[in-house]
Design an enzyme around this catalytic site. Sequence first.
Site, PDB file in Angstrom:
ATOM      1  N   ASP A   1       0.883  -1.162   0.000  1.00  0.00           N
ATOM      2  CA  ASP A   1       0.000   0.000   0.000  1.00  0.00           C
ATOM      3  C   ASP A   1       0.921   1.212   0.000  1.00  0.00           C
ATOM      4  OD1 ASP A   1      -1.511   2.198   0.798  1.00  0.00           O
ATOM      5  OD2 ASP A   1      -2.636   1.108   2.332  1.00  0.00           O
TER       6      ASP A   1
ATOM      7  N   ASP B   1      -6.918  -0.494  -1.304  1.00  0.00           N
ATOM      8  CA  ASP B   1      -5.800   0.457  -1.364  1.00  0.00           C
ATOM      9  C   ASP B   1      -4.442  -0.230  -1.539  1.00  0.00           C
ATOM     10  OD1 ASP B   1      -5.392  -0.642   1.130  1.00  0.00           O
ATOM     11  OD2 ASP B   1      -5.442   1.249   2.225  1.00  0.00           O
TER      12      ASP B   1
ATOM     13  N   TYR C   1      -3.536   9.804   0.410  1.00  0.00           N
ATOM     14  CA  TYR C   1      -3.539   9.403   1.811  1.00  0.00           C
ATOM     15  C   TYR C   1      -2.610   8.205   2.032  1.00  0.00           C
ATOM     16  CZ  TYR C   1      -4.746   9.172   6.556  1.00  0.00           C
ATOM     17  OH  TYR C   1      -4.644   9.213   7.919  1.00  0.00           O
TER      18      TYR C   1
ATOM     19  N   GLY D   1      18.333  -5.770  -0.250  1.00  0.00           N
ATOM     20  CA  GLY D   1      18.490  -7.102  -0.824  1.00  0.00           C
ATOM     21  C   GLY D   1      17.215  -7.916  -0.949  1.00  0.00           C
TER      22      GLY D   1
ATOM     23  N   LYS E   1      -7.725  -5.126   3.967  1.00  0.00           N
ATOM     24  CA  LYS E   1      -8.289  -4.993   5.317  1.00  0.00           C
ATOM     25  C   LYS E   1      -8.316  -6.316   6.064  1.00  0.00           C
ATOM     26  CE  LYS E   1      -9.156  -0.662   4.378  1.00  0.00           C
ATOM     27  NZ  LYS E   1      -8.057  -0.511   3.382  1.00  0.00           N
TER      28      LYS E   1
ATOM     29  N   TYR F   1       1.441  -0.385  15.112  1.00  0.00           N
ATOM     30  CA  TYR F   1       0.450  -0.560  14.065  1.00  0.00           C
ATOM     31  C   TYR F   1       0.688   0.412  12.917  1.00  0.00           C
ATOM     32  CZ  TYR F   1      -3.682  -0.950  11.373  1.00  0.00           C
ATOM     33  OH  TYR F   1      -4.521  -1.137  10.323  1.00  0.00           O
TER      34      TYR F   1
ATOM     35  N   LYS G   1      -2.741  -2.881   8.058  1.00  0.00           N
ATOM     36  CA  LYS G   1      -2.752  -4.345   8.076  1.00  0.00           C
ATOM     37  C   LYS G   1      -1.955  -4.889   6.909  1.00  0.00           C
ATOM     38  CE  LYS G   1      -4.598  -6.212  11.616  1.00  0.00           C
ATOM     39  NZ  LYS G   1      -4.031  -7.313  12.373  1.00  0.00           N
ATOM     40  N   ASP G   2      -1.764  -6.178   6.929  1.00  0.00           N
ATOM     41  CA  ASP G   2      -0.815  -6.769   5.999  1.00  0.00           C
ATOM     42  C   ASP G   2      -1.403  -7.083   4.642  1.00  0.00           C
ATOM     43  OD1 ASP G   2       1.119  -7.198   8.338  1.00  0.00           O
ATOM     44  OD2 ASP G   2      -0.770  -8.092   8.942  1.00  0.00           O
TER      45      ASP G   2
ATOM     46  N   GLN H   1      -5.781 -27.522 -11.246  1.00  0.00           N
ATOM     47  CA  GLN H   1      -6.135 -28.571 -12.222  1.00  0.00           C
ATOM     48  C   GLN H   1      -5.061 -29.662 -12.336  1.00  0.00           C
ATOM     49  OE1 GLN H   1      -9.667 -26.518 -12.912  1.00  0.00           O
ATOM     50  NE2 GLN H   1      -9.207 -28.544 -13.660  1.00  0.00           N
TER      51      GLN H   1
ATOM     52  N   ARG I   1      -9.149   0.334  11.010  1.00  0.00           N
ATOM     53  CA  ARG I   1      -7.952   0.584  11.822  1.00  0.00           C
ATOM     54  C   ARG I   1      -7.248  -0.719  12.201  1.00  0.00           C
ATOM     55  NH1 ARG I   1      -8.277   5.955  13.412  1.00  0.00           N
ATOM     56  NH2 ARG I   1     -10.244   6.904  12.829  1.00  0.00           N
TER      57      ARG I   1
ATOM     58  N   ASP J   1     -14.698   1.395   6.409  1.00  0.00           N
ATOM     59  CA  ASP J   1     -13.449   1.011   5.716  1.00  0.00           C
ATOM     60  C   ASP J   1     -13.423  -0.466   5.329  1.00  0.00           C
ATOM     61  OD1 ASP J   1     -12.548   3.599   5.936  1.00  0.00           O
ATOM     62  OD2 ASP J   1     -10.864   3.155   7.270  1.00  0.00           O
TER      63      ASP J   1
HETATM   64  P1  13P Z   1      -8.930 -31.665 -14.397  1.00  0.00           P
HETATM   65  O1  13P Z   1      -8.913 -33.094 -14.014  1.00  0.00           O
HETATM   66  O2  13P Z   1      -8.703 -31.433 -15.858  1.00  0.00           O
HETATM   67  O3  13P Z   1      -8.071 -30.818 -13.545  1.00  0.00           O
HETATM   68  O4  13P Z   1     -10.444 -31.063 -14.221  1.00  0.00           O
HETATM   69  C1  13P Z   1     -11.373 -31.639 -13.404  1.00  0.00           C
HETATM   70  C2  13P Z   1     -12.675 -30.921 -13.515  1.00  0.00           C
HETATM   71  O5  13P Z   1     -13.506 -31.232 -14.314  1.00  0.00           O
HETATM   72  C3  13P Z   1     -12.929 -29.794 -12.599  1.00  0.00           C
HETATM   73  O6  13P Z   1     -14.285 -29.562 -12.362  1.00  0.00           O
HETATM   74  P1  13P Z   2      -4.955  -0.530   5.178  1.00  0.00           P
HETATM   75  O1  13P Z   2      -4.169  -1.495   5.997  1.00  0.00           O
HETATM   76  O2  13P Z   2      -5.674  -1.188   4.058  1.00  0.00           O
HETATM   77  O3  13P Z   2      -4.105   0.614   4.742  1.00  0.00           O
HETATM   78  O4  13P Z   2      -6.123   0.032   6.083  1.00  0.00           O
HETATM   79  C1  13P Z   2      -5.813   0.765   7.209  1.00  0.00           C
HETATM   80  C2  13P Z   2      -6.992   0.999   8.075  1.00  0.00           C
HETATM   81  O5  13P Z   2      -6.838   0.996   9.252  1.00  0.00           O
HETATM   82  C3  13P Z   2      -8.305   1.257   7.510  1.00  0.00           C
HETATM   83  O6  13P Z   2      -9.284   1.443   8.487  1.00  0.00           O
HETATM   84 MG    MG Z   3      -3.881   2.059   3.479  1.00  0.00          MG
HETATM   85 MG    MG Z   4      -4.948  -2.148   2.426  1.00  0.00          MG
END
Ligand code: 13P
Ligand code: 13P
Ligand code: MG
Ligand code: MG
Length: 367
Positions: A13, A51, A89, A102, A131, A229, A232-233, A242, A266, A287
Amino acid sequence: MTDKITLSVIKADVGSLCGHTSVPPELIDRAEEKLADSDLLDDYQVTYVGDDMELIMTHRLGTDHNDIHELAWDAFLAATEVANELKLYGAGQDLLSDAFSGNVKGMGPGVAEMEFTERKSEPVVVLMADKTEPGAWNLPLYKIFADPFNTAGLVVDPNMHDGFDFLVYDLKEGKKIAFSMPEELYDMLVFIGAQSRFVIHSIYRKGNEEDNIAATASTQRLSLAAGEYVGKDDPVCIIRCQSGLPAVGEVLEPFAQPHLVSGWMRGSHHGPLIPVSTEGSTPTRFDGPPRVCALGYQITNGKLLGPQDFFADVAFDEARKTANRIANYMRTMGPFEPHRLPLDEMEYTTLPHVMKSLEDRFEPIDE
Ligand code: 13P
Ligand code: 13P
Ligand code: MG
Ligand code: MG
C-alpha cells in the site's frame, strides 16, 4: 537463470485516493512504467485490491531474488513519489525503510512467490485481500487442500487422493512446521485455527517429485516488522490448479461462505471477508468489510494470459449478501469484542498508551 518460471506477486500500500480505499490509475501507471523498463521479466501486470497495489510478475530468476525484489521496491518507490505529489492518503504507507537491502521481506511489502516448470497447461489463481491479515487464507486453504466437502478431487481424483503437505509458520516464535494431510489433520487444526499467529505459508503435492509446489501465501506481518500498528498486511496467495491439483472452482468455493477475519477498520476489528471483483474492491463500509479478489491466469511460455476476474460472477452475489448481513450484525457490537480484536491483538494500537496513562488510577481489589 533456469527454464523454470517464477511467479512473483509482491504487494504494498503506497497511497490511496481518499482514505484507505483505492489505488488511483496514476500510481498503477507509474509502477507499470518501472516494470516495463526492466529486462528481467517475462511478463507483468499491475493490479489492485482496495488500497493495495499488486505487482504480478513472471521471470526466470527464482524466488527471493535480489534483482526482482529491488525492481519491485523501485516500482513502489516510484509510485510513492506520485502519491506524495498528489498528496494521497498514506503515501508510502507500507515502505518501512528508506533504503533497499536485498530483499523486500521485513521492509513492509507482502511477498508470495513460487518457481515451477510450466506444465502443458498452467492455470493459476492469484488471491488478493484488503483490510485483513495473512491468516485470512488459513481457512480457505485448509478447505481447498484438505476438506473433501469442498474439494471433490480429494475423493475422486486418484492424483489428489493421498492429500497434501502443509508448511505452517509460527509468526510469533519465528518457527515453521510441516504437516501431512489428511493424516495429521487434527494436529494441524489446533494451530491454523489460531490464524493471527500460525499461518499457512505453502502447500505441496506429496512425495519428492519435481514441481510439487501447489500454493504459497504472503506471511509478512507489518506490525511485527514495524513494532507498532502501521496498517494491516493485506495478504496475497498463489494457487496452481487442475490436473492433480484443485480445480479452479474448488479454489474459489470456500469464498462462497464468507468467514470472519481480522483487519477491518484501523486493523482492529473482525468482519466477514467479502468476495468482490477488482473494480468492486473499494472498501467503503467502516473502511470495509474486508475484501478478497481472485484473478485467474494461464501462464503460457512465461506470459500471463488473463486475468479472469472470478468474483465478478453473479454466483458470488449470495456470498456478498451473506457478508453484508454479517457485517451489519458485527457492527452492532461497536467497540466490544469479538467485533473489536482481543487485547493481545491490539498491542500495537493506541490501547497500550491509554493503559499506561491510567496506570496510577488502578487500585487493588480488596475483597
Ligand atoms: P482436471 O482433471 O482437468 O483438472 O479437471 C477436473 C474438472 O472437471 C474440474 O471440475
Ligand atoms: P490498510 O491497511 O488497508 O491501509 O487500512 C488501514 C486501516 O486501518 C483502515 O481502516
Ligand atoms: Mg492504506
Ligand atoms: Mg490495504
